[in-house]
Design an enzyme around this catalytic site. Structure first.
Site, PDB file in Angstrom:
ATOM      1  N   HIS A   1      29.229  68.753  19.250  1.00 26.73           N
ATOM      2  CA  HIS A   1      29.626  67.855  17.811  1.00 26.73           C
ATOM      3  C   HIS A   1      31.142  68.506  17.437  1.00 26.73           C
ATOM      4  O   HIS A   1      32.128  68.049  17.097  1.00 26.73           O
ATOM      5  CB  HIS A   1      28.819  67.822  16.732  1.00 26.73           C
ATOM      6  CG  HIS A   1      29.156  67.477  15.479  1.00 26.73           C
ATOM      7  ND1 HIS A   1      28.702  66.649  14.994  1.00 26.73           N
ATOM      8  CD2 HIS A   1      29.881  68.137  14.466  1.00 26.73           C
ATOM      9  CE1 HIS A   1      29.177  66.263  13.621  1.00 26.73           C
ATOM     10  NE2 HIS A   1      29.969  67.232  13.326  1.00 26.73           N
ATOM     11  N   GLU A   2      31.001  69.935  17.415  1.00 27.98           N
ATOM     12  CA  GLU A   2      32.490  70.595  16.782  1.00 27.98           C
ATOM     13  C   GLU A   2      33.493  70.337  17.598  1.00 27.98           C
ATOM     14  O   GLU A   2      34.704  70.067  17.399  1.00 27.98           O
ATOM     15  CB  GLU A   2      32.217  72.220  16.680  1.00 27.98           C
ATOM     16  CG  GLU A   2      30.868  72.299  15.469  1.00 27.98           C
ATOM     17  CD  GLU A   2      31.205  71.645  14.369  1.00 27.98           C
ATOM     18  OE1 GLU A   2      32.441  71.261  13.957  1.00 27.98           O
ATOM     19  OE2 GLU A   2      30.244  71.297  13.395  1.00 27.98           O
TER      20      GLU A   2
ATOM     21  N   HIS B   1      35.437  67.100  17.065  1.00 26.61           N
ATOM     22  CA  HIS B   1      36.379  67.270  15.829  1.00 26.61           C
ATOM     23  C   HIS B   1      37.631  68.076  16.699  1.00 26.61           C
ATOM     24  O   HIS B   1      38.771  67.590  16.234  1.00 26.61           O
ATOM     25  CB  HIS B   1      35.975  68.162  15.039  1.00 26.61           C
ATOM     26  CG  HIS B   1      34.872  67.603  13.951  1.00 26.61           C
ATOM     27  ND1 HIS B   1      35.294  66.435  13.348  1.00 26.61           N
ATOM     28  CD2 HIS B   1      33.728  68.179  13.441  1.00 26.61           C
ATOM     29  CE1 HIS B   1      34.244  66.074  12.547  1.00 26.61           C
ATOM     30  NE2 HIS B   1      33.000  67.146  12.835  1.00 26.61           N
TER      31      HIS B   1
ATOM     32  N   HIS C   1      39.823  65.705  18.539  1.00 18.91           N
ATOM     33  CA  HIS C   1      40.409  64.614  17.408  1.00 18.91           C
ATOM     34  C   HIS C   1      41.423  65.500  16.656  1.00 18.91           C
ATOM     35  O   HIS C   1      42.651  64.890  16.819  1.00 18.91           O
ATOM     36  CB  HIS C   1      39.471  64.439  16.369  1.00 18.91           C
ATOM     37  CG  HIS C   1      39.694  63.119  15.429  1.00 18.91           C
ATOM     38  ND1 HIS C   1      39.162  62.876  14.067  1.00 18.91           N
ATOM     39  CD2 HIS C   1      40.889  62.390  15.619  1.00 18.91           C
ATOM     40  CE1 HIS C   1      39.742  61.943  13.685  1.00 18.91           C
ATOM     41  NE2 HIS C   1      40.608  61.499  14.459  1.00 18.91           N
TER      42      HIS C   1
HETATM   43 ZN   LIG Z   1      31.175  67.403  11.794  1.00 17.57          ZN
END
Ligand SMILES: [Zn+2]
Length: 673
Positions: A461-462, A465, A468
């Site tokens: 998940h991290e 980010h 991105h």
């Molecule tokens: Zn998040």
């Protein structure tokens, strides 16, 4: 000697930076920026993008670059000195920020640039101006002077109160310990948690074991401790942290909650909104408060029956009515029985290091990037690594730090933050650098940190980010990477990445047994996959409870004597919760996402973006999950564009249609009706 914080020629000089540098650096930089701004506004009565907007973007970039290590270090080191330095400098930053967005001359200059923008101006340039004009309006630029002053004052108070809210949680957690004489009282606890508890006792020269209130310990007790009393004790400590029900009244967040809600409400009203929820939506993809509430209720109506079934099965298995501190425990037991799967068995396969390596390999497979560790970079702690990222042609994309393990003083949870943002202004380009922070169990003498599969999902998940942040191609800092992205779409890249942690080929690369070195066996993976839907509906209802509470609270708050936060919570729980929470439960007091972080009237974003993420991953499932063409489209249309583009348009460009809710329901094993 120059202040090391002001040296932005390369990465932050972590070896040289100390708290006493903070205030002088910020004061000096902001004073210089004020002068520069005046000079810019005086220089021309008809400024254009290059003579006004680009220099301002440059200044914003410089300021966040100097501030980033400060905000980061106070979170990951948490020492009194860092916190004091942060708290002392925060008002300067907030004041300057509001001053900028309330500056009428500056606003008029932007209006002028906007009018004179050439036909062929890029979409990114148009968006930078559009966002700036919006933010002027949201800061009350057109208000009478007294109201503007009040708005500015509110922003100041909010910043310090929100910081105090977070610090109370950290202090209350750090102060709580539970001494255990005999290891038998901790029956059921996995080895890593026992080792931790022994080490903590040794640290304070005490015999036996010492439980602390960090997340890995809390989670281990709730999931594994045979003793129901122990589970309840930890549950009570956790759910009363920093509240009137907690051990120490000096960390009670009750007044902070009241002040934060009142200040937000007042700010929203000043700039023309009915409440803070409406104010929050001004920068989001969702258009109205009704749309958000209907969205949450719609998801709940699809999910409720499945969740009830899950709870009924769990209670039949336990043979009594479960309390909140029983759910995770019996759920783990049922999972073991039904799928013969246990977190602790899985943990043996995922050391933090192998998981990280497998993740990097995946990034290479999807986007052609290469990630190399770099040893000669100064960091803030021995646990920290620095990585450099290159694209297929060997060109540098950027870099990032990882700080993966829990330790005392460190803010709990997992997050990614910007260290250096991407920019390319006037021919001068800077590559993005980020921080990836987790709170995994620290490595012990024998092993690297061993992760549960949930932890692996968190890591993915991290890292979503981070991609991105790193892969952006946008030149203007205010809309590059994660900046300027509609907040309710921010979790799209991250939740999208989670899906890959459920693929066998990916997990093969992420796993290696702690003693045998063997990768994850296929039968174990199959059982893990079978168990994916187990409890998913209950977990969904829990997230919907948080989201609806946050949203209703900010939509319904009114500054009156008897306004009761807990009353709203009770109403939301009556609608969303399947178990009865004890009267002492104080969810709001530890809810930093909405009271200290950026999720106020925005917690629904997790579910909102999850719909996008599941539906986006559907495109990969259709084409093959490593399909380079699909990955390229996702990278070009979503990851690279930052906040430069309307997110719905970007999404449609990637997917060929608008998102549908079905993929998320399917992913959670909920029948779509
Ligand atoms: Zn998040």
């Amino acid at each position: 000697m120059t202040n090391p914080l002001l040296d932005t020629s390369s990465l932050p000089r972590f070896a040289d930076i100390s708290p006493e540098h903070v205030l002088p650096a910020l004061s000096e930089l902001i004073a210089a920026h004020r002068q520069k701004l005046d000079a810019l506004l005086d220089a021309s009565s008809h400024p254009d993008f290059d003579t006004l907007v680009a220099p301002l973007e440059e200044m914003e970039h410089e300021l966040s670059r100097v501030w980033s290590p400060v905000s980061h270090l106070q979170g990951v080191l948490g020492s009194r000195e860092w916190r004091d330095a942060y708290n002392a400098a925060l008002p300067l930053l907030t004041e300057y920020g509001t001053e900028l967005s309330q500056n009428v001359r500056l606003q008029q200059a932007y209006v002028g640039v906007d009018k004179g923008l050439p036909e062929n101006a890029s979409k990114a340039q148009k968006t930078v101006i559009e966002h700036a004009l919006r933010d002027f309006r949201l800061a009350g630029v057109d208000l009478p002077e007294s109201d503007k002053a009040r708005f500015k004052d509110i922003m100041q108070q909010l910043a310090s109160t929100q910081a105090a809210f977070e610090h109370n949680i950290q202090d209350a957690s750090d102060a709580w310990t539970l001494h255990i004489d005999d290891e038998s009282e901790l029956a059921g606890l996995p080895v890593h948690a026992l080792t931790r508890a022994k080490t903590e006792a040794q640290k304070c020269d005490r015999p036996g074991l010492l439980l602390t209130l960090d997340y890995p310990t809390y989670h281990a007790v709730m999931t594994h401790a045979e003793s129901r009393d122990l589970r309840e004790t930890l549950y009570q400590a956790w759910s009363t942290r920093a509240s009137d029900q907690g051990d120490n009244g000096s960390w009670d967040n009750s007044d902070n909650i009241e002040s934060i809600l009142a200040l937000r409400y007042e700010a929203a009203r000043l700039v023309g909104f009915d409440n803070y929820a409406e104010f929050s939506l001004a920068t989001k993809m969702a258009v109205s408060t009704d749309e958000v509430i209907n969205f949450l209720r719609d998801l709940a109506s699809h999910t409720r029956a499945s969740a009830r079934k899950e709870l009924a099965e769990l209670e039949a298995f336990a043979a009594f009515t479960l309390s909140p501190w029983d759910i995770a425990f019996y759920f783990e037991k049922l999972k073991q029985k039904k799928y013969s799967i246990s977190n602790e068995e899985l943990r043996q396969y995922f050391s933090a290091q192998t998981a990280v390596e497998g993740l990097f390999e995946l990034a290479g497979r999807l986007y052609g990037v290469t990630i190399n560790v770099q040893d000669d970079i100064a960091t803030w702690h021995d646990d920290v690594c620095y990585y450099t990222v290159y694209d297929e042609s060997g060109a540098l994309i950027g870099g990032f730090y990882t700080d993966l393990y829990a330790r005392s003083g460190k803010r709990s949870g997992a997050w990614v933050d910007e260290c250096v943002g991407r920019k390319n202004l006037g021919g001068e380009a800077t590559s993005p650098v980020g921080y990836l922070v987790c709170n995994f169990p620290p490595p012990d003498d024998r092993h690297d940190s061993l992760l549960t599969h949930d932890d692996v999902v968190t890591l993915f998940h991290e890292f979503g980010h981070m991609l991105h942040h790193l892969l952006t191609r946008i030149d203007y800092p205010s809309i590059a990477g994660i900046n300027g992205v509609a907040w309710d779409a921010v979790e799209l890249p991250s939740q999208f990445m989670e899906n890959f942690a459920w693929n066998y080929d990916v997990l093969l690369g992420c796993s290696s047994h702690a003693t045998t070195g063997e990768p994850l066996p296929r039968p174990l993976f199959d059982r893990l996959l079978d168990s994916r839907h187990a409890g998913a509906a209950m977990a969904m209802m829990r997230q919907l409870e948080f989201a609806l509470f946050d949203f209703r609270l900010h939509a319904e708050y009114e500054p009156r004597q008897n306004f009761d936060v807990l009353e709203i919570l009770d109403k939301v729980r009556a609608e969303m919760s399947l178990v009865v929470h004890p009267a002492y439960n104080r969810l709001p007091h530890g809810f930093s996402h909405i009271f200290a972080g950026g999720y106020a009237a925005g917690y629904y974003s997790y579910k909102w973006a999850e719909v996008l993420a599941a539906d986006a991953f559907g495109a990969f499932e259709e084409a093959g999950i490593f399909d380079r063409e699909t990955a390229k489209r996702f990278r070009n249309e979503i990851l690279e564009v930052g906040g430069s583009r309307d997110i719905m348009q970007a999404y449609v460009a990637f997917r060929g249609r608008k998102p549908k809710i079905d993929a998320l329901l399917r992913q959670n094993g909920i029948a779509c009706t």
